[in-house]
Design an enzyme around this catalytic site. Structure first.
Site, PDB file in Angstrom:
ATOM      1  N   ASP A  72      31.031   3.103  57.998  1.00  0.00           N
ATOM      2  CA  ASP A  72      30.917   2.559  59.350  1.00  0.00           C
ATOM      3  C   ASP A  72      30.657   1.059  59.299  1.00  0.00           C
ATOM      4  OD1 ASP A  72      31.274   5.071  60.452  1.00  0.00           O
ATOM      5  OD2 ASP A  72      29.132   5.467  60.591  1.00  0.00           O
ATOM      6  N   ALA A  73      29.804   0.642  58.378  1.00  0.00           N
ATOM      7  CA  ALA A  73      29.518  -0.793  58.233  1.00  0.00           C
ATOM      8  C   ALA A  73      30.787  -1.542  57.821  1.00  0.00           C
ATOM      9  CB  ALA A  73      28.405  -1.013  57.203  1.00  0.00           C
TER      10      ALA A  73
END
Length: 105
Positions: A56-57
């Site tokens: 996600d990052a």
């Protein structure tokens, strides 16, 4: 999709943990696939706290790079940088004090 000055490009990004990031782009003008490989940012394994959320990052950093007008390589680099920060913290958090991305390539 990435917008090239004369054609629309379809691109798929594969992240593979500590293995290289692979970008596959279909170029409609030539009807060919372009494959690019990007080594990941090196990090001492002792600094890894929690890999949950690394993807996600990466996605957040990558999309932010595209929105900022960066090329594919710069956007991938920014995504990898953010993922590298993420895995050094426990849970969905980032280091304090706030850090700002600077072009790593």
């Amino acid at each position: 999709m990435l917008l090239n000055k004369t054609r629309l490009l379809s691109t798929v990004i594969f992240t593979q943990g500590t293995d290289e990031t692979i970008a596959v782009t279909y170029v409609s003008a030539t009807k060919e696939y372009k494959v690019e490989k990007f080594p990941v940012h090196v990090l001492d394994p002792k600094l890894i706290e929690d890999t949950n959320g690394a993807g996600d990052a990466f996605a957040g950093g990558f999309i932010a790079g595209l929105v900022q007008g960066k090329e594919l390589a710069g956007s991938i680099d920014q995504g990898q940088w953010l993922a590298k920060l993420s895995i050094q913290e426990v849970g969905p958090s980032f280091p304090f004090p706030k850090q700002t991305y600077t072009n790593q390539i």
